[in-house]
Design an enzyme around this catalytic site. Structure first.
Site, short mmCIF file in Angstrom:
data_model
loop_
_atom_site.label_atom_id
_atom_site.label_comp_id
_atom_site.label_asym_id
_atom_site.label_seq_id
_atom_site.Cartn_x
_atom_site.Cartn_y
_atom_site.Cartn_z
N ASP A 288 0.87 -1.16 0.00
CA ASP A 288 0.00 0.00 0.00
C ASP A 288 0.91 1.22 0.00
OD1 ASP A 288 -2.79 0.73 -0.13
OD2 ASP A 288 -2.40 1.86 1.69
N PHE B 260 4.32 8.15 -14.48
CA PHE B 260 3.42 7.49 -13.54
C PHE B 260 3.06 8.37 -12.33
CE2 PHE B 260 2.72 4.46 -9.98
CZ PHE B 260 1.62 3.79 -10.51
#
Length: 196
Positions: free
Chosen positions: A69, A148
């Site tokens: 995460d 990105f």
């Protein structure tokens, strides 16, 4: 060693495989194990969400599972924000490009930090957790805007351009994900689970 990455994102799988090209490790995605169902990330921290993902995938495979995460926290936006909501924050502002354009106008120069928490299951009796932090600040201009996520606007400490300027090789050497990941690789070496 084969590891299931708790993700269907091929970009992420490619990034992880880049990081292990010198080791005898291959990452596969959820598609490769025919994972069924949705994973509801309803934790309040990176650690909680990473564990939720790892448990959900480990319930469907005996293979080693790695879940991550990751998010960015931007001081000027408030404590730990957007943090675990980084992806949703970008979506709510019209996607990564529009979000980055908004941030360079709204909070240029603000301190920022990426955090990555990796949780590994089916390797030991209990989940293993590895954390990496990547500190820097928000740029006042976009660099390589199609890169990105927040890479076009995040300037790491010690550098004078956003991450997107330097390319994947440097990013994979100094980022939050690589810091956490190198801790995992060191664990594997220390416990003689990989040789190189």
């Amino acid at each position: 060693m084969k590891i299931v990455l708790a993700s269907s994102n091929e970009h992420k799988v490619k990034e992880f495989n880049e990081m292990v090209k010198d080791h005898d490790i291959t990452f596969v995605s959820l598609k490769d194990i025919d994972f069924k169902g949705e994973i509801e990330e309803n934790g309040k921290t990176f650690e909680e969400n990473s564990l939720i993902k790892a448990k959900a995938v480990a319930a469907q495979t005996k293979e080693i599972v790695l879940a991550d995460d990751t998010g960015i926290e931007i001081e000027a936006l408030g404590e730990h924000f957007p943090g675990i909501y980084s992806h949703r924050f970008a979506d709510s502002n019209g996607g990564p490009l529009k979000t980055n354009e908004l941030l360079i106008k709204k909070v240029p120069g603000s301190k920022a930090q990426f955090t990555c928490v990796l949780t590994v299951m089916n390797l030991e009796d209990k989940p293993l957790v590895f954390k990496g932090e990547f500190k820097g600040k928000i740029s006042n201009k976009l660099v390589n805007p199609d890169a990105f996520g927040y890479d076009p606007i995040f300037i790491p400490d010690g550098y004078d351009q956003p991450v997107a300027y330097y390319g994947d090789e440097l990013k994979n050497a100094i980022s939050h994900r690589s810091i956490a990941f190198n801790k995992f690789i060191q664990y594997l070496k220390d416990h003689k689970l990989i040789i190189s």
